[in-house]
Design an enzyme around this catalytic site. Structure first.
Site, PDB file in Angstrom:
ATOM      1  CG  ASP A 442      -0.238  -0.129   2.540  1.00 23.04           C
ATOM      2  OD1 ASP A 442       0.901  -0.624   2.556  1.00 23.04           O
ATOM      3  OD2 ASP A 442      -0.829   0.257   3.567  1.00 23.04           O
ATOM      4  NE  ARG A 446      -0.159   3.889   6.469  1.00 25.48           N
ATOM      5  CZ  ARG A 446      -1.126   4.428   5.727  1.00 25.48           C
ATOM      6  NH1 ARG A 446      -1.203   5.728   5.565  1.00 25.48           N
ATOM      7  NH2 ARG A 446      -2.014   3.648   5.146  1.00 25.48           N
ATOM      8  CG  ASP A 447       3.017   2.222  11.945  1.00 20.78           C
ATOM      9  OD1 ASP A 447       2.224   2.598  11.058  1.00 20.78           O
ATOM     10  OD2 ASP A 447       2.841   2.464  13.151  1.00 20.78           O
ATOM     11  CD  GLU A 448      -1.339   0.206   6.738  1.00 24.21           C
ATOM     12  OE1 GLU A 448      -1.346   1.401   7.035  1.00 24.21           O
ATOM     13  OE2 GLU A 448      -2.392  -0.456   6.561  1.00 24.21           O
ATOM     14  CG  ASP A 455      -4.110  -0.682  -1.430  1.00 29.35           C
ATOM     15  OD1 ASP A 455      -4.979  -1.310  -0.791  1.00 29.35           O
ATOM     16  OD2 ASP A 455      -3.631   0.383  -1.012  1.00 29.35           O
ATOM     17  CD1 TRP A 510      -8.018  -4.640   0.681  1.00 30.58           C
ATOM     18  CD2 TRP A 510      -9.964  -3.767  -0.002  1.00 30.58           C
ATOM     19  NE1 TRP A 510      -7.947  -3.272   0.812  1.00 30.58           N
ATOM     20  CE2 TRP A 510      -9.119  -2.709   0.404  1.00 30.58           C
ATOM     21  CE3 TRP A 510     -11.222  -3.441  -0.484  1.00 30.58           C
ATOM     22  CZ2 TRP A 510      -9.514  -1.373   0.355  1.00 30.58           C
ATOM     23  CZ3 TRP A 510     -11.622  -2.115  -0.529  1.00 30.58           C
ATOM     24  CH2 TRP A 510     -10.774  -1.105  -0.119  1.00 30.58           C
ATOM     25  CD  GLU A 718      -3.606   6.329   2.933  1.00 24.27           C
ATOM     26  OE1 GLU A 718      -2.856   7.076   3.591  1.00 24.27           O
ATOM     27  OE2 GLU A 718      -3.949   5.208   3.332  1.00 24.27           O
ATOM     28  CG  HIS A 755      -1.650   4.605  -0.371  1.00 30.60           C
ATOM     29  ND1 HIS A 755      -0.773   4.711   0.676  1.00 30.60           N
ATOM     30  CD2 HIS A 755      -2.630   3.745   0.032  1.00 30.60           C
ATOM     31  CE1 HIS A 755      -1.199   3.940   1.669  1.00 30.60           C
ATOM     32  NE2 HIS A 755      -2.317   3.335   1.304  1.00 30.60           N
TER      33      HIS A 755
HETATM   34  C1  BGC Z   1      -4.110   0.872   3.711  1.00 27.49           C
HETATM   35  C2  BGC Z   1      -4.911   0.813   2.445  1.00 27.49           C
HETATM   36  C3  BGC Z   1      -5.750  -0.409   2.548  1.00 27.49           C
HETATM   37  C4  BGC Z   1      -6.725  -0.114   3.625  1.00 27.49           C
HETATM   38  C5  BGC Z   1      -7.791  -1.119   3.813  1.00 27.49           C
HETATM   39  C6  BGC Z   1      -5.064   1.125   4.821  1.00 27.49           C
HETATM   40  O1  BGC Z   1      -4.452   1.227   6.034  1.00 27.49           O
HETATM   41  O2  BGC Z   1      -3.082   1.780   3.637  1.00 27.49           O
HETATM   42  O3  BGC Z   1      -4.294   1.120   1.305  1.00 27.49           O
HETATM   43  O4  BGC Z   1      -6.284  -0.892   1.396  1.00 27.49           O
HETATM   44  O5  BGC Z   1      -6.102   0.191   4.849  1.00 27.49           O
HETATM   45  O6  BGC Z   1      -8.824  -0.558   4.291  1.00 27.49           O
END
Ligand code: BGC
Length: 877
Positions: A442, A446-448, A455, A510, A718, A755
């Protein structure tokens, strides 16, 4: 090609001389020797025009086997010469081939907290010259391997991220030139990476998702000139210690202390006093597979400019938001610290905006060992950033930015007379590169940084247009299928980590990545293999939805991400979009069933195809019955209903009108989120509504694609208004998403400047603005639809795709006399249907001769001229 897997080898060939003779037959031969004095197998003379993904004759390769291939083709002019020889060599394809152990530092404190990287080394003697040497390597955690101090590869973050519970990827390197008679050292450094490093947004519990122990697994196989052979493997005889890398984490960055460096430890005769014997830890050999997708590498180095200075801090600007790191050259004193922090944007006072990083520290820190000049760059980490703050007492001699990405060849090129649109295209290219770091993520900062399937679903067609991403997607889809659950469906993030409860599996738009992504790959690259490989996964996803249906045959309301980040949703509750999420869930269900039906048909299973087609039709009819009045209220409603054939034939033009009206009434304002955005312009185009499509595409006010470009974006945001019209940074506040209230959710904040989901529009730009679209009835650009749609305000445009067949290109220009000239180039094996943008009295000439309006073009270069062309003229927005 080194390190190929056990699957049958599939060959694609290009024919350089376009001529006008098509291929009528081909022949493939394989041999154990490059001069083909003895054949292993031959396809024989096969009739057909296939050039893409043709299965080579002969048994699958055995581990380590070297095989040579060549092909020739026949056209009406007779047989061609044999092609140049392609040589492939297999990796270790059987669990039993792996005799290496997994080794690491004993009692590694890294199992509890971020700690120094384990160093591992082994010294051995060679009694003769090396004829051939191969290194087969993988690891639990990320690794760097060297032989006699020379890195075996420039690849980064190996072995990459895969669904480690199911698959661990290995690579094969030719290291013959790195070894010599006498003493040699093979060495490795380990980092936490995705295996043991932070993953997810809860800093109190986000390490060691896959395991607490790292492990290097390396097997060096050497043939010597005296005819003997030997093997060096990671085992308990290896020695281990730690060095200058005090910690390295993907989110937090690296801490490197050169006063702890063990100089020369990767070279022979290093004094290993104090080094310990390596610990051997268990690992599952049967999970190792040769990696088939390109590795992560440095893809660009960029200069920086100093844009801020205070005390011993400077802020540098790399001019581009990207994934990577800062490389510095500094000169200071022993013990001097250099700290580098990263951010995508600056606050109004010129400081870094780090709130968007949430808990990711994104900080690299170095301690200098002496007073000389030294080059600094972090290990086993990367950051998503454009700006960096460098704080140090030392003199900064050079600061440059290094961009990294999975190193996919670029294949799509676009340019037109509108510089803002060109920049949007560049921003999408950059966002793809920044988010294709081993898997499709995504965001990179960040912490992700997770493999969010929604996506990927949204962006896959554009990703395939811009880059040669077939192997990349194929690898990720393999993980998607492995992480899939028969009842629960497909995970929201693949590899499946982090999420719990309802959000984890089966969310509409998704989880549908299971069907949409293989279809996009098939259409763009034209290789049926992706559908063959993924068909079970597609089916299992649709069948899991069937099992979830209610008595009305529809999916009941459930937690959904929905048309995520609809600009009209409350900014802190992006799932509360205008389009009803149960409508969306069922519409995606119908389309997933339809794509599964199409795939079944292509794979020759007519019974399954009609089963899934009936299902798709049944759901579509029920969706229409339930939501036809709702559909016309929103851009996303119309776009989804039109694109997924929910709208019955007789009603299409009414819904197309409704969508066009919505667009015109809002002056082209984008009103879609993650699910509607990739579809809305396509839905307008299918209905011939180009004025409205361009009104949206070319709008410059918020919200729109070009708004962000005009606000200085260098990547795709994003949120539509990540920078708001008054120039302020969006606060990014977030309530916990439904179903995640009781979890430590994404820290109440969500704002990324990188994003790619909204960048999905670029595929439309290739297909319609430039007029270069693949045709899924002859996919992979074997047949293309050449239907440029010129628009007022744009004088010329050009696009090209380097498909497997060769370069396919279109270029159009509005001539001073008002005519439209169009140049087309098609490679051998390709054809195109030219559909002119014509008014009633338009005339078409082809290479100077009057022509039918609709013309089929073959390989070669063609020039078309259209008089009085139809020019879209959107209302001003
Ligand atoms: C992500 C998105 C993702 C979404 C799902 C977010 O935190 O960055 O790109 O698809 O959560 O809801």
């Amino acid at each position: 090609m080194l390190g190929i897997g056990a699957e049958p080898v599939r060959l694609t060939w290009r024919v350089e001389d376009p001529g006008d003779q098509g291929q009528v037959a081909y022949e493939i031969q394989s041999s154990g020797s490059a001069d083909f004095d003895e054949l292993l197998a031959s396809s024989g003379e096969m009739r057909g025009e296939e050039q893409i993904g043709v299965e080579a004759p002969g048994a699958p390769l055995k581990s380590r086997e070297i095989r040579h291939y060549r092909a020739r083709i026949a056209s009406a002019a007779g047989w061609s010469d044999w092609s140049p020889v392609l040589t492939v060599e297999a990796g270790l394809n059987q669990a039993s081939d792996w005799v290496a152990e997994a080794v690491t530092l004993p009692d590694d404190p890294g199992s509890q907290r971020q700690s120094p990287s384990p160093l591992l080394r082994h010294e051995f003697d060679l009694i003769a010259d090396v004829k051939k040497a191969r290194l087969y390597v993988t690891s639990l955690g990320v690794h760097r391997v060297s032989i006699n101090g020379q890195p075996v590869t420039e690849e980064l973050l190996n072995p990459g991220w895969s669904s480690y519970r199911h698959r661990l990827l290995s690579a094969t390197y030719d290291v013959s030139d790195l070894l010599s008679p006498g003493s040699n050292v093979v060495s490795g450094v380990l980092g936490d990476g995705w295996y043991r490093g932070r993953l997810g947004w809860d800093p109190t519990d986000d390490r060691a998702r896959y395991g607490v122990e790292l492990g290097l697994i390396a097997q060096l196989e050497i043939e010597l000139s005296d005819g003997s052979s030997m093997r060096v493997i990671t085992d308990e005889d290896w020695l281990t210690s730690t060095g200058e890398i005090l910690s390295a984490d993907l989110y937090d960055g690296a801490v490197i202390d050169f006063t702890s460096e063990q100089l020369g430890w990767e070279l022979p005769e290093f004094d290993t006093t104090g080094w310990k014997k390596a610990a051997v830890i268990p690992y599952r050999k049967e999970l190792i597979r040769p990696r088939q997708s390109p590795a992560v590498r440095e893809i660009e180095t960029r200069p920086t400019q100093v844009v801020g200075r205070s005390g011993n801090k400077i802020i540098v600007d790399g001019g581009q938001n990207l994934a990577g790191f800062v490389r510095l050259r500094v000169k200071g004193d022993q013990g001097d610290q250099v700290t580098v922090r990263h951010a995508e944007v600056l606050e109004s006072d010129g400081e870094l905006h780090t709130r968007a990083l949430r808990s990711a520290k994104a900080t690299d820190n170095y301690t200098l060992a002496d007073g000389g000049e030294v080059d600094l760059e972090p290990t086993f980490t990367f950051h998503g950033f454009r700006y960096a703050e460098v704080e140090t007492e030392a003199e900064v001699i050079l600061a440059e930015v290094v961009a990294i990405s999975s190193d996919l060849p670029r294949r799509g090129w676009f340019e037109c007379s509108d510089q803002t649109l060109n920049r949007l295209h560049e921003n999408v290219v950059w966002s793809q590169q920044a988010n294709f770091v081993s898997i499709p993520t995504d965001c990179p900062q960040r912490d992700e940084r997770l493999g969010w399937t929604g996506d990927a679903q949204a962006f896959a067609p554009t990703a395939c247009t811009l880059f040669e991403a077939q192997q990349f997607w194929s690898s990720w889809l393999e993980d998607l299928a492995l992480d899939q659950d028969d009842q629960l469906g497909v995970p929201s993030v693949v590899p499946d980590v982090v999420l719990e409860g309802e959000p984890r599996f089966g969310r509409a738009g998704w989880a549908d990545a299971a069907t949409f992504v293989p279809w996009a790959v098939y259409e763009s690259y034209g290789d049926l293999e992706i559908l063959r490989k993924q068909f079970e996964s597609m089916r299992r996803w649709v069948d899991s939805l069937v099992a979830r249906r209610g008595v009305d045959r529809l999916l009941p309301p459930a937690m959904q991400f929905g048309d995520w980040l609809d600009p009209d949703a409350p900014p802190d509750r992006p799932w509360e979009a205008k389009a009803d999420s149960t409508f969306l869930a069922n519409a995606f269900f119908s389309h997933s069933a339809r794509l599964t039906a199409e795939a079944a048909e292509l794979l020759g299973d007519t019974a399954l195809s009609s089963h899934y087609r009936r299902l798709a039709d049944e759901i579509a009819a029920a969706v229409w019955a339930g939501w036809q009045d709702h559909v016309i209220e929103t851009q996303t409603g119309c776009a989804v209903a039109l694109s997924f054939d929910i709208v019955p034939g007789g009603e299409r033009s009414r819904i197309e009108d409704a969508l066009a009206d919505l667009v015109r009434q809002s002056e082209g304002r984008v009103a879609t989120g993650f699910l509607g955005t990739p579809l809305v312009l396509h839905a307008l185009a299918r209905g011939g509504r180009f004025d409205e499509a361009y009104q949206m595409l070319l709008r410059r006010r918020h919200p729109s694609w070009l708004y962000q470009v005009e606000m200085g974006a260098t990547s795709i945001w994003e949120r539509w208004d990540a920078i708001r019209p008054d120039g302020s940074i969006h606060p990014g506040d977030m309530a916990p998403p439904p179903g995640m209230e009781d979890q430590d959710g994404p820290q109440g904040h969500m704002l990324s400047f990188n994003h790619y989901a909204y960048g999905a529009v670029i595929d439309w730009v290739y297909r319609h603005l430039a007029g270069l679209a693949p045709d899924h009835s002859r996919p992979g650009y074997r047949h293309v639809i050449l239907a440029p749609k010129p628009v007022s305000g744009i004088d010329w445009a050009r696009a090209s795709i380097d498909s497997d067949l060769g370069t396919t290109a279109i270029s159009w220009r509005r001539e001073p006399d008002g005519d439209l000239s169009v140049d087309v180039q098609l490679p051998f094996g390709a054809s195109g249907t030219f559909l002119p943008p014509a008014n009633d009295d338009s005339e078409v000439t082809l290479d100077g001769q009057p022509s039918e309006r609709e013309v089929i073009l073959g390989p070669g270069s063609h020039r078309l001229l259209v008089t009085n062309p139809r020019i879209a003229s959107p209302d001003p927005s």
